[in-house]
Design an enzyme around this catalytic site. Structure first.
Site, short mmCIF file in Angstrom:
data_model
loop_
_atom_site.label_atom_id
_atom_site.label_comp_id
_atom_site.label_asym_id
_atom_site.label_seq_id
_atom_site.Cartn_x
_atom_site.Cartn_y
_atom_site.Cartn_z
N CYS A 120 41.15 26.16 11.20
CA CYS A 120 42.18 26.90 11.20
C CYS A 120 43.28 26.06 11.10
O CYS A 120 43.32 24.88 11.38
CB CYS A 120 42.23 27.83 12.49
SG CYS A 120 43.50 29.20 12.66
N CYS A 122 46.67 26.85 12.92
CA CYS A 122 47.47 26.93 13.77
C CYS A 122 47.99 26.00 14.90
O CYS A 122 48.96 25.57 15.29
CB CYS A 122 47.63 28.52 14.67
SG CYS A 122 45.78 28.22 15.45
N LYS A 195 37.90 39.26 14.44
CA LYS A 195 38.71 38.69 15.30
C LYS A 195 39.82 39.57 15.76
O LYS A 195 40.80 39.82 15.00
CB LYS A 195 39.22 37.19 14.77
CG LYS A 195 40.08 36.40 15.83
CD LYS A 195 40.32 35.04 15.50
CE LYS A 195 41.20 34.49 16.31
NZ LYS A 195 41.40 32.87 16.09
N ARG A 205 45.84 28.83 24.08
CA ARG A 205 46.93 28.33 23.36
C ARG A 205 47.70 27.36 23.94
O ARG A 205 48.30 26.52 23.59
CB ARG A 205 47.97 29.72 22.87
CG ARG A 205 47.11 30.58 21.91
CD ARG A 205 47.95 31.79 21.56
NE ARG A 205 47.21 32.65 20.68
CZ ARG A 205 47.40 33.89 20.29
NH1 ARG A 205 48.67 34.11 20.70
NH2 ARG A 205 46.71 34.50 19.53
N GLU A 233 35.50 44.21 8.18
CA GLU A 233 35.60 42.87 7.92
C GLU A 233 34.24 42.07 7.94
O GLU A 233 34.01 41.05 7.36
CB GLU A 233 36.54 42.35 9.26
CG GLU A 233 37.82 42.47 9.31
CD GLU A 233 38.48 41.59 8.29
OE1 GLU A 233 37.95 40.72 7.80
OE2 GLU A 233 39.95 41.57 8.41
N LYS A 248 35.27 38.34 18.45
CA LYS A 248 36.19 37.73 19.45
C LYS A 248 37.12 38.55 19.73
O LYS A 248 37.76 38.89 18.79
CB LYS A 248 36.48 36.35 18.48
CG LYS A 248 37.32 35.60 19.38
CD LYS A 248 37.86 34.26 18.74
CE LYS A 248 38.72 33.62 19.47
NZ LYS A 248 39.36 32.71 18.92
N TYR A 313 33.22 28.69 27.66
CA TYR A 313 33.62 27.63 28.36
C TYR A 313 32.73 27.49 29.58
O TYR A 313 32.78 26.34 30.30
CB TYR A 313 35.14 27.78 28.90
CG TYR A 313 35.96 27.97 27.60
CD1 TYR A 313 36.28 26.84 26.84
CD2 TYR A 313 36.17 29.24 27.08
CE1 TYR A 313 37.00 26.92 25.60
CE2 TYR A 313 36.91 29.43 25.86
CZ TYR A 313 37.53 28.25 25.42
OH TYR A 313 38.07 28.49 24.02
C1 PBG Z 1 42.90 29.53 16.49
C2 PBG Z 1 41.71 29.74 17.53
C3 PBG Z 1 42.17 30.77 18.45
C4 PBG Z 1 41.14 30.73 19.54
C5 PBG Z 1 39.96 30.17 18.81
N1 PBG Z 1 40.72 29.70 17.60
C6 PBG Z 1 43.42 31.14 19.11
C7 PBG Z 1 44.13 32.33 18.36
O1 PBG Z 1 43.77 32.78 17.48
O2 PBG Z 1 45.55 32.30 18.77
C8 PBG Z 1 40.92 31.38 20.88
C9 PBG Z 1 39.95 30.84 21.78
C10 PBG Z 1 40.03 31.23 23.05
O3 PBG Z 1 40.94 32.15 23.58
O4 PBG Z 1 39.18 30.82 23.88
N2 PBG Z 1 43.01 30.26 15.49
#
Ligand code: PBG
Length: 324
Positions: A120, A122, A195, A205, A233, A248, A313
Site C-alpha cells: 500500500c 498510505c 476491505k 493509523r 469485489e 477486513k 495482533y
Molecule cells: C493500509 C492498511 C491499513 C490497515 C492495514 N493496511 C489501514 C488503513 O486502511 O487505513 C489496518 C490494519 C489494522 O487496523 O489493524 N492501507
C-alpha cells in the site's frame, strides 16, 4: 425427537465429551502476526493503543518473528514506517526501503517462515492516502503502476507473498502481471478483497503513521453497510488472479466472512484489526473482561464464520494459549 427424550445437555456433561463434539478448532497454523518495521537500531517504540506491540527497528523485529515461529505460527505480515514521505510514496518501492530490508532480515533468520508484505502507499505518501492524489482526488489508474512496482520490490527482497490493501480497482491484475513479467510466477497474492472503510483501523493509523492528512478513505474502501458489494469485489479479485482473499475487519463482519466462504472456493483470510485488539486489551486492563477467554472466543468466532486464516495482533498470545 424432543424434550424430554432429547436433551442436548447430555453431550455437554464432561470436558472430554465437549472436546469430542467441538466443531471449530483454532490452531497456531491459522494465525498470521503483523509487525511494524521502522528505521534505526535498537528502536522499540511502544504503540500506546496496542499494548504488547511496538514499532521495531530491523534488528529488533526478528525476535518477535522468531517467537511466533517457535509458537507454531507459520507467517508474519510486515508493515513499514519509512524515513521519508512524498506525494508519490517513493519510499514504498525503493529496493532498500524499510519493508524490503525487514523482509531480507526475517528471511535470513527464519528461512522457512512465510513472510507476507502489505502492499500500500498510505504509510509512504505525505498526504496519507493509498493512491496518487490529483486535485484532491485519489486517482486509480496512475496508482496501479506504483503498487505493482512496490509488490515487485518486495518480491525481489525475498517476500513469500504480497498483500495489496489499497482497494484501487484493477490492482490485483496489475500486480500479477508485473510479478509474472519478472519471473515471480510462483509468488502468491493475498488480496484485501473486501476491505471496509472502518473506524476500527484507528490504532493502526497511529502505529503506522498512516492517517490521511485530508478527507477520508470512503472513495476507495467499502461502505460498512454493504455485503453484496463484497461478493463483487471478491469475484473481481479472483478473476484478476488473487490466490487468497481477505475480509477486513473481522469481528463486525462475520456475516460477510460467511457469505464469501459460501461463494468462493479460494482460501479465505480475515483481518482481526487493531481496534478489535485494542478494545479487548482496554476492557481487560479495566478488569471488565477476561482477556484470554475473550481473545480465544473472538478468534474462534472468526474461524467458525468461515475464515481459514486470521491476521491478528493476538497471534503469539493465542498460539501460546493453544500450546499450554
Ligand atoms: C493500509 C492498511 C491499513 C490497515 C492495514 N493496511 C489501514 C488503513 O486502511 O487505513 C489496518 C490494519 C489494522 O487496523 O489493524 N492501507
Amino acid at each position: 425427537m424432543l424434550f424430554p427424550e432429547y436433551r442436548p445437555r447430555r453431550l455437554r456433561r464432561t470436558e472430554a465429551l465437549r472436546r469430542m463434539i467441538r466443531e471449530t478448532i483454532l490452531r497456531p497454523d491459522d494465525l498470521i502476526l503483523p509487525l511494524f518495521a521502522i528505521g534505526g537500531r535498537n528502536v522499540r517504540n511502544p504503540i500506546a493503543s496496542m499494548p504488547g506491540h511496538y514499532q521495531l527497528s530491523i534488528d529488533q523485529l526478528v525476535e518477535p518473528a522468531a517467537e511466533a515461529w517457535d509458537a507454531g505460527i507459520p507467517a508474519v505480515i510486515l508493515f513499514g514506517l519509512p524515513e521519508d514521505k512524498d506525494s508519490r510514496g517513493t519510499s514504498a518501492y525503493q529496493d532498500d526501503g524499510i519493508v524490503q530490508q525487514a523482509v531480507a532480515a526475517v528471511k535470513a533468520k527464519l528461512p522457512e517462515m512465510t513472510v507476507i508484505t502489505d502492499v500500500c502507499l498510505c504509510q509512504y505518501t505525505d498526504h496519507g492516502h493509498c493512491g496518487v492524489v490529483e486535485n484532491g482526488q485519489i486517482v486509480n489508474d496512475a496508482t496501479l503502476e506504483l503498487l505493482a512496482e512496490t509488490a515487485l520490490s518486495h518480491a525481489r527482497a525475498g517476500a513469500d507473498m504480497v498483500a495489496p490493501s489499497d482497494m484501487m480497482d484493477g490492482r490485483v491484475a496489475a500486480i500479477r502481471c508485473a510479478l509474472d513479467d519478472n519471473g515471480f510466477t510462483d509468488l502468491p497474492i493475498m488480496a484485501y478483497a473486501a476491505k471496509y472503510c472502518s473506524a476500527f483501523y484507528g490504532p493502526f493509523r497511529q502505529a503506522a503513521d498512516s492517517a490521511p492528512r485530508f478527507g477520508d478513505r470512503r472513495t476507495y474502501q467499502m461502505d460498512p453497510a454493504n455485503s453484496l458489494e463484497a461478493l463483487r469485489e471478491v469475484e473481481l479479485d479472483i478473476a484478476e488472479g488473487a490466490d487468497i482473499i481477505m475480509v477486513k475487519p473481522a469481528l463486525a463482519y462475520l456475516d460477510v466472512i460467511r457469505r464469501i466462504r459460501e461463494q468462493a472456493n479460494l482460501p479465505l483470510a480475515a483481518y482481526n484489526v487493531s481496534g478489535e485488539y485494542s478494545m479487548i486489551k482496554a476492557g481487560a486492563r479495566l478488569g471488565w473482561i477476561d482477556e484470554t477467554r475473550v481473545m480465544m472466543e473472538a478468534l474462534t468466532a472468526i474461524k467458525r464464520a468461515g475464515a481459514d486464516m486470521i491476521l491478528t495482533y493476538f497471534a503469539i498470545e493465542a498460539a501460546r494459549a493453544l500450546q499450554a
